[in-house]
Design an enzyme around this catalytic site. Sequence first.
Site, short mmCIF file in Angstrom:
data_model
loop_
_atom_site.label_atom_id
_atom_site.label_comp_id
_atom_site.label_asym_id
_atom_site.label_seq_id
_atom_site.Cartn_x
_atom_site.Cartn_y
_atom_site.Cartn_z
N PRO A 1 0.78 -1.25 0.00
CA PRO A 1 0.00 0.00 0.00
C PRO A 1 0.81 1.30 0.00
O PRO A 1 0.77 2.08 0.95
CB PRO A 1 -0.84 -0.13 1.27
CG PRO A 1 0.04 -0.92 2.19
CD PRO A 1 0.74 -1.91 1.30
N CYS A 2 1.49 1.56 -1.10
CA CYS A 2 2.25 2.80 -1.21
C CYS A 2 1.32 4.02 -1.26
O CYS A 2 1.75 5.14 -0.99
CB CYS A 2 3.18 2.77 -2.42
SG CYS A 2 2.36 2.51 -3.99
#
Length: 156
Positions: free
Chosen positions: A119-120
């Site tokens: 989850p950047c």
Amino acid sequence: MNQASIRTPLGIATILGDEKGIQEIKVDDSTKESSEIPEILQTAISQLQEYFLGKRQNFELKLNPKGTDFQKKVWEELRNIPYGTTVSYLELSRNFGDEKAIRAVASANGKNPLWIVVPCHRVIGSDGSLTGYAGGLHRKKWLLDLENPPIQQSLF
């Protein structure tokens, strides 16, 4: 390498993987949907669909991204950011163990090959701004809104 492309609320997601794990998940608007899904990618596709329906907060997939050892360590750190929360690039560097590595950490974040699963999109600027997202800031905002829907206020 097996590949499949599916429609999501944010465009067509293409998933690449084999028995060693999922190597890449990317999104764009120009790819066509796959007519058949390889069995080895079924779980990844199901979990992505559950995420978009608000029924999944964590992914349980075997991953095999291509990158340097440093990038892989940063991507592992990204997986520690809880659903519905954000951290700044500075916080991410501190969590990684080296505040001075902020530029290298930010660069590795930007090269994340596993859209949503790593989850950047949960990394924001120190001032709270939505900065730097390979999929486009409109997608980043949409994902953060999905994970943090506004609370319906009571009329009474």
